[in-house]
Design a protein around this motif. Structure first.
Motif, mmCIF file in Angstrom:
data_model
loop_
_atom_site.group_PDB
_atom_site.id
_atom_site.type_symbol
_atom_site.label_atom_id
_atom_site.label_comp_id
_atom_site.label_asym_id
_atom_site.label_seq_id
_atom_site.Cartn_x
_atom_site.Cartn_y
_atom_site.Cartn_z
ATOM 1 N N THR A 182 42.381 6.094 -27.673
ATOM 2 C CA THR A 182 42.632 6.085 -29.111
ATOM 3 C C THR A 182 41.623 6.939 -29.871
ATOM 4 O OG1 THR A 182 41.363 4.033 -29.235
ATOM 5 C CG2 THR A 182 43.760 3.835 -29.098
ATOM 6 N N ASP A 183 40.383 6.989 -29.381
ATOM 7 C CA ASP A 183 39.355 7.772 -30.057
ATOM 8 C C ASP A 183 39.543 9.265 -29.820
ATOM 9 O OD1 ASP A 183 37.550 5.646 -31.221
ATOM 10 O OD2 ASP A 183 37.628 5.021 -29.136
ATOM 11 N N VAL A 184 39.996 9.635 -28.641
ATOM 12 C CA VAL A 184 40.316 11.042 -28.381
ATOM 13 C C VAL A 184 41.434 11.483 -29.324
ATOM 14 C CG1 VAL A 184 41.252 12.686 -26.708
ATOM 15 C CG2 VAL A 184 39.571 10.986 -25.972
ATOM 16 N N ARG A 185 42.431 10.642 -29.478
ATOM 17 C CA ARG A 185 43.545 10.968 -30.369
ATOM 18 C C ARG A 185 43.063 11.105 -31.813
ATOM 19 N NH1 ARG A 185 49.421 8.118 -30.152
ATOM 20 N NH2 ARG A 185 49.003 8.653 -27.999
ATOM 21 N N ALA A 186 42.196 10.186 -32.245
ATOM 22 C CA ALA A 186 41.702 10.220 -33.622
ATOM 23 C C ALA A 186 40.845 11.454 -33.891
ATOM 24 C CB ALA A 186 40.895 8.955 -33.911
ATOM 25 N N ALA A 187 40.170 11.961 -32.870
ATOM 26 C CA ALA A 187 39.288 13.118 -33.046
ATOM 27 C C ALA A 187 40.053 14.419 -33.227
ATOM 28 C CB ALA A 187 38.339 13.235 -31.852
ATOM 29 N N VAL A 191 37.751 17.445 -30.043
ATOM 30 C CA VAL A 191 37.486 17.274 -28.615
ATOM 31 C C VAL A 191 38.767 17.546 -27.836
ATOM 32 C CG1 VAL A 191 35.707 15.527 -29.035
ATOM 33 C CG2 VAL A 191 38.046 14.815 -28.523
ATOM 34 N N THR A 192 38.604 17.710 -26.537
ATOM 35 C CA THR A 192 39.744 17.805 -25.626
ATOM 36 C C THR A 192 39.708 16.587 -24.712
ATOM 37 O OG1 THR A 192 39.784 20.225 -25.649
ATOM 38 C CG2 THR A 192 40.792 19.133 -23.748
ATOM 39 N N GLY A 193 40.851 15.965 -24.509
ATOM 40 C CA GLY A 193 40.919 14.784 -23.663
ATOM 41 C C GLY A 193 41.367 15.126 -22.256
ATOM 42 N N ILE A 194 40.718 14.526 -21.282
ATOM 43 C CA ILE A 194 41.091 14.690 -19.877
ATOM 44 C C ILE A 194 41.478 13.316 -19.345
ATOM 45 C CG2 ILE A 194 40.277 15.361 -17.588
ATOM 46 C CD1 ILE A 194 38.278 17.222 -19.017
ATOM 47 N N PRO A 195 42.768 13.098 -19.052
ATOM 48 C CA PRO A 195 43.235 11.786 -18.612
ATOM 49 C C PRO A 195 42.574 11.341 -17.303
ATOM 50 C CG PRO A 195 45.067 13.174 -19.297
ATOM 51 C CD PRO A 195 43.871 14.062 -19.203
ATOM 52 N N ILE A 196 42.408 10.038 -17.171
ATOM 53 C CA ILE A 196 41.877 9.436 -15.954
ATOM 54 C C ILE A 196 43.033 8.779 -15.213
ATOM 55 C CG2 ILE A 196 40.285 7.709 -15.030
ATOM 56 C CD1 ILE A 196 38.649 8.033 -17.609
ATOM 57 N N PRO A 197 43.237 9.076 -13.932
ATOM 58 C CA PRO A 197 44.361 8.499 -13.178
ATOM 59 C C PRO A 197 44.346 6.976 -13.225
ATOM 60 C CG PRO A 197 43.312 10.249 -11.919
ATOM 61 C CD PRO A 197 42.429 9.994 -13.112
ATOM 62 N N GLY A 198 45.534 6.382 -13.234
ATOM 63 C CA GLY A 198 45.657 4.941 -13.340
ATOM 64 C C GLY A 198 44.914 4.172 -12.265
ATOM 65 N N GLY A 199 44.848 4.720 -11.049
ATOM 66 C CA GLY A 199 44.178 4.033 -9.964
ATOM 67 C C GLY A 199 42.670 3.975 -10.104
ATOM 68 N N VAL A 200 42.144 4.806 -10.993
ATOM 69 C CA VAL A 200 40.699 4.874 -11.216
ATOM 70 C C VAL A 200 40.327 4.269 -12.565
ATOM 71 C CG1 VAL A 200 38.726 6.443 -11.497
ATOM 72 C CG2 VAL A 200 40.453 6.906 -9.754
ATOM 73 N N ASN A 201 41.222 4.384 -13.520
ATOM 74 C CA ASN A 201 40.927 3.974 -14.890
ATOM 75 C C ASN A 201 40.768 2.456 -15.004
ATOM 76 O OD1 ASN A 201 40.410 4.329 -17.597
ATOM 77 N ND2 ASN A 201 42.304 5.438 -18.023
ATOM 78 N N ALA A 202 40.214 2.032 -16.121
ATOM 79 C CA ALA A 202 40.046 0.607 -16.426
ATOM 80 C C ALA A 202 40.377 0.398 -17.894
ATOM 81 C CB ALA A 202 38.624 0.159 -16.119
ATOM 82 N N SER A 203 40.713 -0.828 -18.240
ATOM 83 C CA SER A 203 41.103 -1.119 -19.625
ATOM 84 C C SER A 203 40.395 -2.370 -20.123
ATOM 85 C CB SER A 203 42.621 -1.310 -19.721
ATOM 86 O OG SER A 203 43.034 -2.427 -18.964
ATOM 87 N N THR A 204 40.496 -2.589 -21.424
ATOM 88 C CA THR A 204 39.944 -3.787 -22.042
ATOM 89 C C THR A 204 40.971 -4.372 -22.999
ATOM 90 O OG1 THR A 204 38.049 -4.707 -23.252
ATOM 91 C CG2 THR A 204 38.838 -2.548 -23.949
ATOM 92 N N THR A 205 40.983 -5.678 -23.116
ATOM 93 C CA THR A 205 41.944 -6.372 -23.976
ATOM 94 C C THR A 205 41.251 -6.838 -25.251
ATOM 95 O OG1 THR A 205 43.207 -7.128 -22.057
ATOM 96 C CG2 THR A 205 43.536 -8.325 -24.115
ATOM 97 N N TYR A 206 41.948 -6.673 -26.378
ATOM 98 C CA TYR A 206 41.387 -6.997 -27.692
ATOM 99 C C TYR A 206 41.994 -8.297 -28.230
ATOM 100 C CZ TYR A 206 39.919 -2.034 -28.217
ATOM 101 O OH TYR A 206 39.350 -0.790 -28.061
ATOM 102 N N PRO A 207 41.171 -9.312 -28.483
ATOM 103 C CA PRO A 207 41.654 -10.517 -29.164
ATOM 104 C C PRO A 207 41.293 -10.483 -30.657
ATOM 105 C CG PRO A 207 39.607 -11.005 -28.036
ATOM 106 C CD PRO A 207 39.871 -9.530 -27.838
ATOM 107 N N ILE A 208 42.072 -11.187 -31.452
ATOM 108 C CA ILE A 208 41.801 -11.313 -32.886
ATOM 109 C C ILE A 208 41.923 -12.785 -33.256
ATOM 110 C CG2 ILE A 208 44.232 -10.901 -33.555
ATOM 111 C CD1 ILE A 208 43.150 -9.440 -36.040
ATOM 112 N N ALA A 209 41.100 -13.230 -34.211
ATOM 113 C CA ALA A 209 41.134 -14.640 -34.610
ATOM 114 C C ALA A 209 40.578 -14.802 -36.017
ATOM 115 C CB ALA A 209 40.306 -15.490 -33.647
#
Length: 244
Positions: A182-187, A191-209
């Motif tokens: 999302t930050d690469v897109r906003a920039a 900047v230029t974005g270089i994708p990370i393959p799914g088998g290597v990449n990691a993610s985080t989940t956002y909660p709201i309360a």
């Protein structure tokens, strides 16, 4: 520790509804730095839909914001880039809901001076790399990517949050940085974005309360409901966030 970015005008106040049942008053929303662009748009749409209300947005590292809340900051809503930082407020957060996921991407200056093409290139000798501090969510996810790729990276810079990491790339201070998609897109063209393959990449989940003791609980709940609504999801998806 990072200094949170505060946007919009007023501090949180009472005044949940008017005599006619309409929402009124203001709320304070603490949100992960990576939510900056999306939440600014959501805030504008929400207050336009509820005239007479205002939302103060404070952005920063989720770990810093969570600490400030635990130390008594008067906040109505918390949106974290990590379930861990929300769980640290278990006694204060009301029914946290996971609302988006985010994954990492390599950001490089537009001319890509170090000729980065993959995660493995970040481990090359002489390559200057910026990542988020290991204490904040984007730093945790970056370390997971390095583990998945079976590489050792010695960052030149450990930044306070993802926006600071992105700024190090934009300024040319480093050859590459690990930030959210999302930050690469906003920039944009900065900047230029270089994708990370799914088998290597990691993610985080956002909660709201909403938070117990919120000065304006009715408006706080309405804001969270808006973030979780179709209109809120549309904004978040447009900014590159994925559904949890």
């Amino acid at each position: 520790m990072s200094v949170p970015l505060v946007l919009a005008g007023c501090s949180s106040s009472g005044g949940a509804t008017t005599s006619s049942g309409e929402l009124s008053g203001s709320i304070s929303v603490y949100a992960a730095a990576s939510l900056t662009e999306a939440f600014k748009t959501i805030e504008q749409q929400f207050t336009a839909a509820h005239p007479g209300t205002s939302v103060t947005l404070t952005f920063g590292a989720s770990s810093d914001l969570s600490t400030q809340i635990s130390q008594g900051a008067k906040v109505d809503v918390f949106a974290s880039a990590s379930e861990k930082n929300m769980k640290a407020l278990a006694s204060q957060a009301t029914s946290p809901t996971d609302f988006v996921k985010n994954r990492l991407e390599i950001a490089v200056p537009p001319n890509n001076p170090a000729h980065i093409t993959s995660v493995a290139d970040l481990a090359r000798s002489g390559v200057k790399v910026a990542v988020c501090d290991p204490a904040v969510p984007c730093g945790v996810v970056a370390q997971q990517v390095f583990t998945n790729a079976k590489i050792t990276v010695k960052p030149t810079a450990n930044e306070a949050d993802v926006k600071s990491t992105l700024a190090a790339v934009e300024s040319g201070e480093v050859d590459a940085g690990l930030v959210y998609v999302t930050d690469v897109r906003a920039a944009g063209s900065k900047v230029t974005g270089i994708p990370i393959p799914g088998g290597v990449n990691a993610s985080t989940t956002y909660p709201i309360a909403t938070l117990k003791g919120a000065p304006n609980p009715a408006l706080a709940k309405a804001f969270v409901d808006y973030v979780l609504s179709a209109d809120g999801r549309k904004v978040l998806t447009a900014d590159g966030f994925a559904q949890p």
